[in-house]
Design a protein around this motif. Sequence first.
Motif, PDB file in Angstrom:
ATOM      1  N   GLU A  68       2.715   3.970   4.972  1.00 26.08           N
ATOM      2  CA  GLU A  68       2.835   5.337   5.491  1.00 26.08           C
ATOM      3  C   GLU A  68       1.513   6.097   5.336  1.00 26.08           C
ATOM      4  O   GLU A  68       1.081   6.799   6.253  1.00 26.08           O
ATOM      5  CB  GLU A  68       3.951   6.075   4.757  1.00 26.08           C
ATOM      6  CG  GLU A  68       4.129   7.506   5.214  1.00 26.08           C
ATOM      7  CD  GLU A  68       5.163   8.263   4.404  1.00 26.08           C
ATOM      8  OE1 GLU A  68       5.280   9.479   4.635  1.00 26.08           O
ATOM      9  OE2 GLU A  68       5.844   7.667   3.555  1.00 26.08           O
ATOM     10  N   LEU A  69       0.880   5.938   4.190  1.00 19.73           N
ATOM     11  CA  LEU A  69      -0.408   6.601   3.969  1.00 19.73           C
ATOM     12  C   LEU A  69      -1.453   6.115   4.963  1.00 19.73           C
ATOM     13  O   LEU A  69      -2.221   6.905   5.517  1.00 19.73           O
ATOM     14  CB  LEU A  69      -0.904   6.356   2.546  1.00 19.73           C
ATOM     15  CG  LEU A  69      -0.146   7.048   1.427  1.00 19.73           C
ATOM     16  CD1 LEU A  69      -0.641   6.553   0.075  1.00 19.73           C
ATOM     17  CD2 LEU A  69      -0.296   8.555   1.530  1.00 19.73           C
ATOM     18  N   ARG A  70      -1.515   4.815   5.182  1.00 21.00           N
ATOM     19  CA  ARG A  70      -2.520   4.245   6.074  1.00 21.00           C
ATOM     20  C   ARG A  70      -2.248   4.570   7.541  1.00 21.00           C
ATOM     21  O   ARG A  70      -3.175   4.615   8.349  1.00 21.00           O
ATOM     22  CB  ARG A  70      -2.617   2.720   5.879  1.00 21.00           C
ATOM     23  CG  ARG A  70      -3.134   2.322   4.501  1.00 21.00           C
ATOM     24  CD  ARG A  70      -4.508   2.925   4.272  1.00 21.00           C
ATOM     25  NE  ARG A  70      -5.060   2.577   2.967  1.00 21.00           N
ATOM     26  CZ  ARG A  70      -5.453   3.469   2.075  1.00 21.00           C
ATOM     27  NH1 ARG A  70      -5.347   4.760   2.329  1.00 21.00           N
ATOM     28  NH2 ARG A  70      -5.971   3.081   0.922  1.00 21.00           N
ATOM     29  N   ALA A  71      -0.997   4.839   7.892  1.00 22.22           N
ATOM     30  CA  ALA A  71      -0.639   5.146   9.281  1.00 22.22           C
ATOM     31  C   ALA A  71      -0.972   6.581   9.659  1.00 22.22           C
ATOM     32  O   ALA A  71      -1.065   6.906  10.844  1.00 22.22           O
ATOM     33  CB  ALA A  71       0.849   4.879   9.511  1.00 22.22           C
ATOM     34  N   ASP A  72      -1.168   7.454   8.687  1.00 22.50           N
ATOM     35  CA  ASP A  72      -1.442   8.859   8.964  1.00 22.50           C
ATOM     36  C   ASP A  72      -2.953   9.087   8.910  1.00 22.50           C
ATOM     37  O   ASP A  72      -3.585   8.790   7.896  1.00 22.50           O
ATOM     38  CB  ASP A  72      -0.737   9.742   7.936  1.00 22.50           C
ATOM     39  CG  ASP A  72      -0.809  11.203   8.301  1.00 22.50           C
ATOM     40  OD1 ASP A  72      -1.935  11.746   8.366  1.00 22.50           O
ATOM     41  OD2 ASP A  72       0.253  11.808   8.519  1.00 22.50           O
ATOM     42  N   PRO A  73      -3.544   9.634   9.977  1.00 23.74           N
ATOM     43  CA  PRO A  73      -4.995   9.848   9.981  1.00 23.74           C
ATOM     44  C   PRO A  73      -5.497  10.709   8.819  1.00 23.74           C
ATOM     45  O   PRO A  73      -6.616  10.519   8.349  1.00 23.74           O
ATOM     46  CB  PRO A  73      -5.260  10.542  11.324  1.00 23.74           C
ATOM     47  CG  PRO A  73      -4.097  10.178  12.176  1.00 23.74           C
ATOM     48  CD  PRO A  73      -2.926  10.012  11.252  1.00 23.74           C
ATOM     49  N   ALA A  98      -1.945  -4.520   3.027  1.00 24.45           N
ATOM     50  CA  ALA A  98      -1.353  -3.205   3.299  1.00 24.45           C
ATOM     51  C   ALA A  98      -2.380  -2.084   3.244  1.00 24.45           C
ATOM     52  O   ALA A  98      -2.095  -0.971   3.667  1.00 24.45           O
ATOM     53  CB  ALA A  98      -0.216  -2.937   2.313  1.00 24.45           C
ATOM     54  N   GLY A  99      -3.564  -2.382   2.700  1.00 23.18           N
ATOM     55  CA  GLY A  99      -4.618  -1.372   2.684  1.00 23.18           C
ATOM     56  C   GLY A  99      -4.949  -0.800   1.325  1.00 23.18           C
ATOM     57  O   GLY A  99      -5.629   0.226   1.244  1.00 23.18           O
ATOM     58  N   ALA A 100      -4.500  -1.440   0.240  1.00 21.67           N
ATOM     59  CA  ALA A 100      -4.862  -0.954  -1.096  1.00 21.67           C
ATOM     60  C   ALA A 100      -6.368  -1.061  -1.283  1.00 21.67           C
ATOM     61  O   ALA A 100      -6.991  -2.033  -0.876  1.00 21.67           O
ATOM     62  CB  ALA A 100      -4.133  -1.748  -2.168  1.00 21.67           C
ATOM     63  N   THR A 101      -6.946  -0.060  -1.900  1.00 25.80           N
ATOM     64  CA  THR A 101      -8.370  -0.038  -2.165  1.00 25.80           C
ATOM     65  C   THR A 101      -8.699  -0.826  -3.424  1.00 25.80           C
ATOM     66  O   THR A 101      -9.769  -1.406  -3.546  1.00 25.80           O
ATOM     67  CB  THR A 101      -8.854   1.412  -2.324  1.00 25.80           C
ATOM     68  OG1 THR A 101      -8.243   2.228  -1.325  1.00 25.80           O
ATOM     69  CG2 THR A 101     -10.359   1.513  -2.189  1.00 25.80           C
ATOM     70  N   GLY A 102      -7.774  -0.815  -4.380  1.00 27.63           N
ATOM     71  CA  GLY A 102      -7.936  -1.534  -5.630  1.00 27.63           C
ATOM     72  C   GLY A 102      -6.598  -2.019  -6.128  1.00 27.63           C
ATOM     73  O   GLY A 102      -5.545  -1.615  -5.624  1.00 27.63           O
ATOM     74  N   PHE A 103      -6.621  -2.885  -7.136  1.00 27.53           N
ATOM     75  CA  PHE A 103      -5.401  -3.513  -7.637  1.00 27.53           C
ATOM     76  C   PHE A 103      -5.570  -3.787  -9.122  1.00 27.53           C
ATOM     77  O   PHE A 103      -6.587  -4.335  -9.531  1.00 27.53           O
ATOM     78  CB  PHE A 103      -5.177  -4.831  -6.885  1.00 27.53           C
ATOM     79  CG  PHE A 103      -3.912  -5.554  -7.215  1.00 27.53           C
ATOM     80  CD1 PHE A 103      -2.764  -5.354  -6.461  1.00 27.53           C
ATOM     81  CD2 PHE A 103      -3.862  -6.452  -8.269  1.00 27.53           C
ATOM     82  CE1 PHE A 103      -1.598  -6.030  -6.756  1.00 27.53           C
ATOM     83  CE2 PHE A 103      -2.690  -7.125  -8.577  1.00 27.53           C
ATOM     84  CZ  PHE A 103      -1.562  -6.913  -7.812  1.00 27.53           C
ATOM     85  N   LEU A 104      -4.584  -3.389  -9.931  1.00 27.51           N
ATOM     86  CA  LEU A 104      -4.567  -3.722 -11.351  1.00 27.51           C
ATOM     87  C   LEU A 104      -3.177  -4.211 -11.717  1.00 27.51           C
ATOM     88  O   LEU A 104      -2.177  -3.608 -11.334  1.00 27.51           O
ATOM     89  CB  LEU A 104      -4.883  -2.509 -12.220  1.00 27.51           C
ATOM     90  CG  LEU A 104      -6.337  -2.112 -12.416  1.00 27.51           C
ATOM     91  CD1 LEU A 104      -6.429  -0.863 -13.284  1.00 27.51           C
ATOM     92  CD2 LEU A 104      -7.134  -3.236 -13.047  1.00 27.51           C
ATOM     93  N   ALA A 105      -3.136  -5.301 -12.481  1.00 29.12           N
ATOM     94  CA  ALA A 105      -1.862  -5.824 -12.979  1.00 29.12           C
ATOM     95  C   ALA A 105      -1.574  -5.195 -14.342  1.00 29.12           C
ATOM     96  O   ALA A 105      -2.474  -5.005 -15.156  1.00 29.12           O
ATOM     97  CB  ALA A 105      -1.931  -7.341 -13.086  1.00 29.12           C
TER      98      ALA A 105
END
Length: 135
Positions: A68-73, A98-105
């Motif tokens: 949803e975040l990535r679909a909205d300009p 999906a467009g995550a900028t970063g990832f932490l487990a």
Amino acid sequence: MRTKHVLLIEDEPHIAEAIRFLLGRDGWGVRHLTEGADLVARLAEQPVDVVVLDLMLPGRSGLEILAELRADPATAALPVLMLTARGQARDREAAERAGATGFLAKPFANADLVATLNALLPPEALDAAQSGATG
């Protein structure tokens, strides 16, 4: 000094409180939600520099919220750090697709969270925070 602003979307209260405390010590203003309903509208009312998003949330997954975040300009370029207790490669790949900028487990080192968020700050936010501008 301008405060760096983060929106934390995390349903686990103890994790949310720990992150809020940790980031607050590093100069971040932290807003917290337990789920992502109406997120784009909320961000239009109160913009942030970065979103920290849990992958597994009740109701809607973090991946659905991220889509949803990535679909909205208005929020398409907003940095999003995905957190998950499921740190397998397929989870990281799904978040990246999906467009995550970063990832932490989870569990993650406190220093890693702070360093990752500071690295995700848009240059103008970082410049303002370091120059002492108000905001």
